[in-house]
Design a protein around this motif. Sequence first.
Motif, PDB file in Angstrom:
ATOM      1  N   VAL A   1       0.852  -1.181   0.000  1.00  0.00           N
ATOM      2  CA  VAL A   1       0.000   0.000   0.000  1.00  0.00           C
ATOM      3  C   VAL A   1       0.890   1.234   0.000  1.00  0.00           C
ATOM      4  CG1 VAL A   1      -1.799   1.274   1.226  1.00  0.00           C
ATOM      5  CG2 VAL A   1      -1.792  -1.231   1.272  1.00  0.00           C
ATOM      6  N   ASP A   2       0.755   2.046  -1.045  1.00  0.00           N
ATOM      7  CA  ASP A   2       1.407   3.346  -1.117  1.00  0.00           C
ATOM      8  C   ASP A   2       0.585   4.244  -0.196  1.00  0.00           C
ATOM      9  OD1 ASP A   2       2.781   5.631  -1.847  1.00  0.00           O
ATOM     10  OD2 ASP A   2       1.998   5.694  -3.896  1.00  0.00           O
ATOM     11  N   ALA A   3       1.021   4.335   1.061  1.00  0.00           N
ATOM     12  CA  ALA A   3       0.127   4.784   2.132  1.00  0.00           C
ATOM     13  C   ALA A   3      -0.003   6.288   2.310  1.00  0.00           C
ATOM     14  CB  ALA A   3       0.580   4.171   3.459  1.00  0.00           C
ATOM     15  N   ASP A   4       0.926   7.078   1.819  1.00  0.00           N
ATOM     16  CA  ASP A   4       0.773   8.523   1.976  1.00  0.00           C
ATOM     17  C   ASP A   4      -0.478   8.962   1.218  1.00  0.00           C
ATOM     18  OD1 ASP A   4       3.073   8.957   3.562  1.00  0.00           O
ATOM     19  OD2 ASP A   4       4.339   8.894   1.775  1.00  0.00           O
ATOM     20  N   ALA A   5      -1.407   9.560   1.916  1.00  0.00           N
ATOM     21  CA  ALA A   5      -2.675  10.048   1.355  1.00  0.00           C
ATOM     22  C   ALA A   5      -3.566   8.936   0.817  1.00  0.00           C
ATOM     23  CB  ALA A   5      -2.424  11.092   0.266  1.00  0.00           C
ATOM     24  N   CYS A   6      -3.427   7.728   1.326  1.00  0.00           N
ATOM     25  CA  CYS A   6      -4.259   6.608   0.894  1.00  0.00           C
ATOM     26  C   CYS A   6      -5.508   6.515   1.769  1.00  0.00           C
ATOM     27  CB  CYS A   6      -3.477   5.295   0.976  1.00  0.00           C
ATOM     28  SG  CYS A   6      -4.481   3.856   0.567  1.00  0.00           S
TER      29      CYS A   6
ATOM     30  N   ASN B   1       6.263   7.830   4.287  1.00  0.00           N
ATOM     31  CA  ASN B   1       7.371   8.649   4.792  1.00  0.00           C
ATOM     32  C   ASN B   1       7.261   8.858   6.292  1.00  0.00           C
ATOM     33  OD1 ASN B   1       8.407   8.907   2.247  1.00  0.00           O
ATOM     34  ND2 ASN B   1       7.446  10.873   1.845  1.00  0.00           N
ATOM     35  N   GLY B   2       6.297   8.219   6.938  1.00  0.00           N
ATOM     36  CA  GLY B   2       6.131   8.334   8.384  1.00  0.00           C
ATOM     37  C   GLY B   2       4.842   9.040   8.735  1.00  0.00           C
ATOM     38  N   GLY B   3       4.621   9.181  10.017  1.00  0.00           N
ATOM     39  CA  GLY B   3       3.438   9.880  10.494  1.00  0.00           C
ATOM     40  C   GLY B   3       2.188   9.026  10.576  1.00  0.00           C
ATOM     41  N   LEU B   4       2.306   7.730  10.321  1.00  0.00           N
ATOM     42  CA  LEU B   4       1.142   6.850  10.422  1.00  0.00           C
ATOM     43  C   LEU B   4       1.233   6.017  11.682  1.00  0.00           C
ATOM     44  CD1 LEU B   4       0.953   5.507   6.755  1.00  0.00           C
ATOM     45  CD2 LEU B   4      -0.315   7.398   7.766  1.00  0.00           C
TER      46      LEU B   4
END
Length: 150
Positions: free
Chosen positions: A5-10, A32-35
Amino acid sequence: MAIYVDADACPVKAEAERVGTRHKTRIFIVSNGGLRPSPNPLVENVIVPEGPDVADMWIADRAGPGDVVVTGDIPLAAKCVEAGAEVLKHNGEPLTAANIGNVLATRDLMADLRAADPFRQGGGKGFSKADRSRFLDALEQALRRAARAG
């Protein structure tokens, strides 16, 4: 078989985790972090260094046949399709060898149009419940196909 999962803004991370868990599939949440990390043992949060396309490169280097990639990033999708992975956009739309060329061309055309008209606003539609439902169904079907093939 894995889900990347390309998780930034997903908007469908939780849905990908839920469907992947039902299929006992490893899930890589790449950002890039923050999740907030998931306590799910099947989920691995991968935090990549800051920089343009670092998460994309991490996924593209690993995804291949039998894997499912969830991304809205069209260049990443093209690399993953070329590597043999199944690719789904957040709304469940599959990106395949048959349609990725047209999707890339449309993306480039829209970028050119935005560059030519700096006052152009928006253009994208919001993410709906129907999009979420289509994604859940598409991911379920993709994992079933991968299980049959593997």
